[in-house]
Design an enzyme around this catalytic site. Structure first.
Site, PDB file in Angstrom:
ATOM      1  N   THR A 105       0.872  -1.185   0.000  1.00  0.00           N
ATOM      2  CA  THR A 105       0.000   0.000   0.000  1.00  0.00           C
ATOM      3  C   THR A 105       0.909   1.234   0.000  1.00  0.00           C
ATOM      4  O   THR A 105       1.055   1.907   1.027  1.00  0.00           O
ATOM      5  CB  THR A 105      -0.922   0.004   1.240  1.00  0.00           C
ATOM      6  OG1 THR A 105      -0.119  -0.273   2.407  1.00  0.00           O
ATOM      7  CG2 THR A 105      -2.017  -1.028   1.140  1.00  0.00           C
ATOM      8  N   ARG A 164       4.426  -6.177  11.278  1.00  0.00           N
ATOM      9  CA  ARG A 164       5.497  -5.519  12.038  1.00  0.00           C
ATOM     10  C   ARG A 164       6.816  -6.221  11.771  1.00  0.00           C
ATOM     11  O   ARG A 164       7.574  -6.497  12.701  1.00  0.00           O
ATOM     12  CB  ARG A 164       5.192  -5.589  13.533  1.00  0.00           C
ATOM     13  CG  ARG A 164       4.326  -4.461  14.015  1.00  0.00           C
ATOM     14  CD  ARG A 164       4.134  -4.566  15.499  1.00  0.00           C
ATOM     15  NE  ARG A 164       3.651  -3.322  16.054  1.00  0.00           N
ATOM     16  CZ  ARG A 164       3.286  -3.194  17.319  1.00  0.00           C
ATOM     17  NH1 ARG A 164       3.361  -4.214  18.147  1.00  0.00           N
ATOM     18  NH2 ARG A 164       2.859  -2.034  17.762  1.00  0.00           N
ATOM     19  N   LYS A 217      -0.587   1.723  13.924  1.00  0.00           N
ATOM     20  CA  LYS A 217       0.468   1.280  13.000  1.00  0.00           C
ATOM     21  C   LYS A 217       1.099   2.456  12.266  1.00  0.00           C
ATOM     22  O   LYS A 217       2.323   2.581  12.198  1.00  0.00           O
ATOM     23  CB  LYS A 217      -0.095   0.274  12.002  1.00  0.00           C
ATOM     24  CG  LYS A 217       0.843  -0.049  10.833  1.00  0.00           C
ATOM     25  CD  LYS A 217       2.149  -0.674  11.294  1.00  0.00           C
ATOM     26  CE  LYS A 217       3.281  -0.526  10.313  1.00  0.00           C
ATOM     27  NZ  LYS A 217       3.405  -1.514   9.316  1.00  0.00           N
ATOM     28  N   ASN A 221       5.301   4.339  13.087  1.00  0.00           N
ATOM     29  CA  ASN A 221       6.389   4.644  12.149  1.00  0.00           C
ATOM     30  C   ASN A 221       6.582   6.149  11.960  1.00  0.00           C
ATOM     31  O   ASN A 221       7.707   6.621  11.797  1.00  0.00           O
ATOM     32  CB  ASN A 221       6.160   3.933  10.814  1.00  0.00           C
ATOM     33  CG  ASN A 221       6.615   2.482  10.899  1.00  0.00           C
ATOM     34  OD1 ASN A 221       7.380   2.121  11.797  1.00  0.00           O
ATOM     35  ND2 ASN A 221       6.156   1.640   9.997  1.00  0.00           N
ATOM     36  N   GLY A 268      15.453   5.589   4.704  1.00  0.00           N
ATOM     37  CA  GLY A 268      15.054   4.753   3.567  1.00  0.00           C
ATOM     38  C   GLY A 268      14.050   3.707   3.990  1.00  0.00           C
ATOM     39  O   GLY A 268      13.466   3.782   5.073  1.00  0.00           O
ATOM     40  N   CYS A 271       8.714   1.572   4.829  1.00  0.00           N
ATOM     41  CA  CYS A 271       7.735   1.833   5.901  1.00  0.00           C
ATOM     42  C   CYS A 271       7.752   3.291   6.329  1.00  0.00           C
ATOM     43  O   CYS A 271       6.763   4.008   6.194  1.00  0.00           O
ATOM     44  CB  CYS A 271       8.044   0.952   7.107  1.00  0.00           C
ATOM     45  SG  CYS A 271       8.000  -0.794   6.736  1.00  0.00           S
ATOM     46  N   TYR A 331      19.554   0.424   2.463  1.00  0.00           N
ATOM     47  CA  TYR A 331      19.086   1.503   3.341  1.00  0.00           C
ATOM     48  C   TYR A 331      19.296   1.146   4.801  1.00  0.00           C
ATOM     49  O   TYR A 331      19.339   2.013   5.668  1.00  0.00           O
ATOM     50  CB  TYR A 331      17.601   1.818   3.081  1.00  0.00           C
ATOM     51  CG  TYR A 331      16.606   0.928   3.798  1.00  0.00           C
ATOM     52  CD1 TYR A 331      16.155   1.230   5.079  1.00  0.00           C
ATOM     53  CD2 TYR A 331      16.121  -0.237   3.199  1.00  0.00           C
ATOM     54  CE1 TYR A 331      15.249   0.411   5.738  1.00  0.00           C
ATOM     55  CE2 TYR A 331      15.217  -1.058   3.840  1.00  0.00           C
ATOM     56  CZ  TYR A 331      14.790  -0.730   5.117  1.00  0.00           C
ATOM     57  OH  TYR A 331      13.909  -1.561   5.759  1.00  0.00           O
ATOM     58  N   ARG A 339      15.496  -0.634  -0.935  1.00  0.00           N
ATOM     59  CA  ARG A 339      14.280   0.160  -1.196  1.00  0.00           C
ATOM     60  C   ARG A 339      14.379   1.567  -0.596  1.00  0.00           C
ATOM     61  O   ARG A 339      14.689   1.724   0.574  1.00  0.00           O
ATOM     62  CB  ARG A 339      13.048  -0.564  -0.630  1.00  0.00           C
ATOM     63  CG  ARG A 339      12.698  -1.816  -1.417  1.00  0.00           C
ATOM     64  CD  ARG A 339      11.579  -2.588  -0.759  1.00  0.00           C
ATOM     65  NE  ARG A 339      11.969  -3.056   0.551  1.00  0.00           N
ATOM     66  CZ  ARG A 339      11.117  -3.492   1.476  1.00  0.00           C
ATOM     67  NH1 ARG A 339       9.837  -3.493   1.233  1.00  0.00           N
ATOM     68  NH2 ARG A 339      11.553  -3.917   2.643  1.00  0.00           N
ATOM     69  N   ARG A 411      27.711   8.332   9.264  1.00  0.00           N
ATOM     70  CA  ARG A 411      27.135   7.467  10.304  1.00  0.00           C
ATOM     71  C   ARG A 411      27.945   7.408  11.597  1.00  0.00           C
ATOM     72  O   ARG A 411      27.713   6.527  12.429  1.00  0.00           O
ATOM     73  CB  ARG A 411      27.024   6.035   9.762  1.00  0.00           C
ATOM     74  CG  ARG A 411      26.133   5.879   8.567  1.00  0.00           C
ATOM     75  CD  ARG A 411      24.670   5.988   8.941  1.00  0.00           C
ATOM     76  NE  ARG A 411      23.812   5.593   7.832  1.00  0.00           N
ATOM     77  CZ  ARG A 411      22.512   5.356   7.950  1.00  0.00           C
ATOM     78  NH1 ARG A 411      21.915   5.500   9.109  1.00  0.00           N
ATOM     79  NH2 ARG A 411      21.795   5.023   6.908  1.00  0.00           N
TER      80      ARG A 411
HETATM   81  N1  SAJ Z   1      17.658   5.492  10.750  1.00  0.00           N
HETATM   82  C1  SAJ Z   1      18.398   6.577  11.167  1.00  0.00           C
HETATM   83  N2  SAJ Z   1      18.654   6.724  12.499  1.00  0.00           N
HETATM   84  C2  SAJ Z   1      18.223   5.815  13.429  1.00  0.00           C
HETATM   85  C3  SAJ Z   1      17.469   4.698  12.999  1.00  0.00           C
HETATM   86  C4  SAJ Z   1      17.191   4.559  11.643  1.00  0.00           C
HETATM   87  O1  SAJ Z   1      18.825   7.419  10.358  1.00  0.00           O
HETATM   88  O2  SAJ Z   1      18.519   6.021  14.622  1.00  0.00           O
HETATM   89  C5  SAJ Z   1      17.373   5.314   9.320  1.00  0.00           C
HETATM   90  C6  SAJ Z   1      17.918   4.001   8.786  1.00  0.00           C
HETATM   91  O3  SAJ Z   1      19.252   4.131   8.406  1.00  0.00           O
HETATM   92  C7  SAJ Z   1      16.976   3.723   7.620  1.00  0.00           C
HETATM   93  C8  SAJ Z   1      15.650   4.318   8.095  1.00  0.00           C
HETATM   94  O4  SAJ Z   1      15.976   5.227   9.127  1.00  0.00           O
HETATM   95  O5  SAJ Z   1      17.365   4.390   6.454  1.00  0.00           O
HETATM   96  C9  SAJ Z   1      14.656   3.305   8.565  1.00  0.00           C
HETATM   97  O6  SAJ Z   1      15.250   2.507   9.579  1.00  0.00           O
HETATM   98  P1  SAJ Z   1      14.434   1.490  10.512  1.00  0.00           P
HETATM   99  O7  SAJ Z   1      15.390   0.924  11.470  1.00  0.00           O
HETATM  100  O8  SAJ Z   1      13.242   2.179  11.085  1.00  0.00           O
HETATM  101  O9  SAJ Z   1      14.033   0.352   9.499  1.00  0.00           O
HETATM  102  P2  SAJ Z   1      12.717   0.023   8.654  1.00  0.00           P
HETATM  103  O10 SAJ Z   1      12.268   1.118   7.769  1.00  0.00           O
HETATM  104  O11 SAJ Z   1      12.993  -1.292   8.034  1.00  0.00           O
HETATM  105  O12 SAJ Z   1      11.601  -0.058   9.769  1.00  0.00           O
HETATM  106  C10 SAJ Z   1      11.053  -1.196  10.187  1.00  0.00           C
HETATM  107  C11 SAJ Z   1       9.710  -0.739  10.681  1.00  0.00           C
HETATM  108  N3  SAJ Z   1       8.838  -1.866  10.650  1.00  0.00           N
HETATM  109  C12 SAJ Z   1       7.626  -1.826  10.080  1.00  0.00           C
HETATM  110  O13 SAJ Z   1       7.133  -0.840   9.586  1.00  0.00           O
HETATM  111  C13 SAJ Z   1       6.888  -3.080  10.090  1.00  0.00           C
HETATM  112  C14 SAJ Z   1       9.838  -0.034  12.041  1.00  0.00           C
HETATM  113  O14 SAJ Z   1       8.572   0.120  12.634  1.00  0.00           O
HETATM  114  C15 SAJ Z   1      10.708  -0.786  13.018  1.00  0.00           C
HETATM  115  O15 SAJ Z   1      10.886   0.010  14.182  1.00  0.00           O
HETATM  116  C16 SAJ Z   1      12.080  -1.059  12.396  1.00  0.00           C
HETATM  117  O16 SAJ Z   1      11.852  -1.806  11.171  1.00  0.00           O
HETATM  118  C17 SAJ Z   1      12.956  -1.842  13.336  1.00  0.00           C
HETATM  119  O17 SAJ Z   1      13.289  -1.315  14.417  1.00  0.00           O
HETATM  120  O18 SAJ Z   1      13.337  -2.960  13.020  1.00  0.00           O
END
Ligand code: SAJ
Length: 430
Positions: A105, A164, A217, A221, A268, A271, A331, A339, A411
């Site tokens: 979605t 999740r 939900k 995020n 990135g 979500c 990402y 993605r 980073r």
């Molecule tokens: N990021 C930062 N700083 C941080 C944490 C993340 O810049 O302190 C960036 C990452 O590098 C990345 C982006 O944010 O580019 C997203 O990172 P993420 O750890 O949130 O990963 P996602 O997008 O795969 O998020 C998923 C989400 N899950 C779902 O939507 C089902 C999120 O709710 C979860 O919290 C996260 O995974 C997780 O913690 O595993």
């Protein structure tokens, strides 16, 4: 016996016939776990519009690009045992007891929900399913479950149980993450909870209504996105004032209840980059803080390009004609998932200035060649993804193959500027 009672008994006895619609990152792990005799042990059909994906699953092969631990082996076993098959034909929904919808979605270029895949799935399900339990795991803007109910009502029992899972730990998250279950009716909530209890290892199921599930939900995020934006804003403040964001963050986090996230080159994944927009799309008034956070995070790749430009200028190298190597395409750290990666946005911005851009990523097929070769004759290197492989690189040696020794760390992985390098760190003003 009532329809509710029949479904309840079939689910409890693991005799329910299950269809999972959408065999992507969310649906495929769920279909595999549901079919696996150690977990669900249900008879499962995976349904996908992609013929190639259907063919691969039926051949017992993992069809998705990013690799996952354990799941490919479980997929093979379930297919061999005959508990998991795949099809592209919605007629399979006619005999299904439980249908779980896991289609994407996304949002369109105007940041409005793009429900093409969702409506196609629901319309087809409505054609065949008359009394099944339908669970939607796809992330939904508030009030979407209500619209889905209008299309499936009255026979179908409907619940929203937002996914999740995150790449690299799909099965682990599926089994151990607490789940929110928002039924359209109390009976649907009860059946959906019973269903998840058969396959998940946590008993932490939070039962609510579908609107509350939708808001929870999308907001969880959006909340993370805002927190990251705040960390990125702190990085820009420190950079401007001549301080080090990593030290400031460490000190702030020594106070109770402070948990500043990590700044970086942008956000990135599929979500965090869209859930704010799904939530915002349902509101009359703009959600100002959430939208500002999106803008800050979306602006970070340009801030990285500013740092590269500045560092190359100091090294007396013109940006147009320079060769820049990005370390990390994924990402997310230690995954192969690209993605919406900030790396791609940095590449396209640098490309517009006439730079040659190279990539190296030990986790991503096609970019996992040789680090030394990727850096040979480069004018600058940028650490984009915090893969553990990039934590202790020997920049003294690597600098030897570069045309110019320019290093940008987005980073906080390089603690000290390496000798002989022009060094810039995101959020590090000195
Ligand atoms: N990021 C930062 N700083 C941080 C944490 C993340 O810049 O302190 C960036 C990452 O590098 C990345 C982006 O944010 O580019 C997203 O990172 P993420 O750890 O949130 O990963 P996602 O997008 O795969 O998020 C998923 C989400 N899950 C779902 O939507 C089902 C999120 O709710 C979860 O919290 C996260 O995974 C997780 O913690 O595993």
């Amino acid at each position: 016996m009532s329809n509710f009672e029949t479904l309840r008994q079939k689910i409890e006895a693991h005799e329910a016939r299950v269809v999972v619609v959408g065999l992507g990152y969310v649906g495929l792990p769920l279909a595999i776990a549901l079919a696996h005799d150690g977990y669900g042990g249900f008879s499962v059909t995976g349904l996908d519009v992609c013929e190639e994906r259907v063919r691969l699953v039926n051949a017992g092969l993992w069809p998705l690009d990013p690799q996952e631990p354990v799941l490919p082996g479980m997929l093979k076993k379930a297919v061999e045992a005959g508990t998991l098959t795949a099809t592209d034909d919605y007629e399979v929904c006619r005999d299904a007891d439980v249908i779980v919808v896991c289609v994407p979605t996304p949002v369109n270029e105007h940041k409005d929900p793009d429900y093409g895949a969702l409506w196609a799935a629901i319309t087809s399900i409505a054609q065949y399913a008359k009394s099944a339990l339908v669970i939607v795991e796809s992330t939904l803007a508030p009030y979407t479950t209500e619209d889905i109910a209008q299309m499936l009502w009255p026979g179908v029992k409907l619940a929203h149980c937002p996914e999740r899972v995150a790449p690299g730990c799909l099965l682990h998250n599926l089994r151990y993450m607490p789940r929110i279950i928002g039924g359209y009716t109390k009976e649907a909530t009860e059946l959906a909870a019973l269903f998840y209890l058969q396959v998940i290892a946590t008993s932490e199921l939070h039962l609510t209504d579908c609107l509350t599930a939708e808001i929870s939900k999308t907001f969880e995020n959006a909340y993370r996105d805002v927190q990251i934006a705040l960390a990125n804003e702190l990085a820009l403040i420190c950079q401007d004032l001549g301080a080090d964001v990593w030290e400031v963050r460490r000190l702030v986090n020594t106070n109770v209840g402070r948990d500043v996230m990590e700044p970086g080159p942008g956000v990135g994944g599929s979500c965090l980059t869209k859930d704010t927009w799904l939530l915002a799309s349902s509101l009359g008034e703009p959600a100002e803080m959430l939208i500002t956070a999106r803008a800050i995070n979306d602006g970070m790749p340009s801030r990285v390009v500013d740092l590269v430009t500045e560092a190359l200028r100091e090294a007396k190298v013109s940006l147009s004609g320079a060769t820049v190597t990005l370390l990390g395409v994924a990402y997310r750290e230690n995954t192969s998932d690209v993605r919406e990666s900030p790396a791609i946005k940095i590449m396209s911005r640098l490309g517009r200035t006439g730079c040659e851009v190279r990539f190296y990523d030990p986790h991503v097929d096609g970019y996992d060649g040789d680090l030394v070769q990727a850096l040979t004759d480069s004018d600058a290197a940028i650490i984009v993804t915090p893969h553990s492989e990039f934590a202790n690189l020997n920049w003294r040696n690597l600098g030897g193959v570069m045309r110019h020794r320019v290093l940008i760390d987005t980073r906080g992985m390089v603690k000290e500027a390496p000798n002989g390098f022009v060094f810039r760190g995101l959020g590090r003003g000195r």
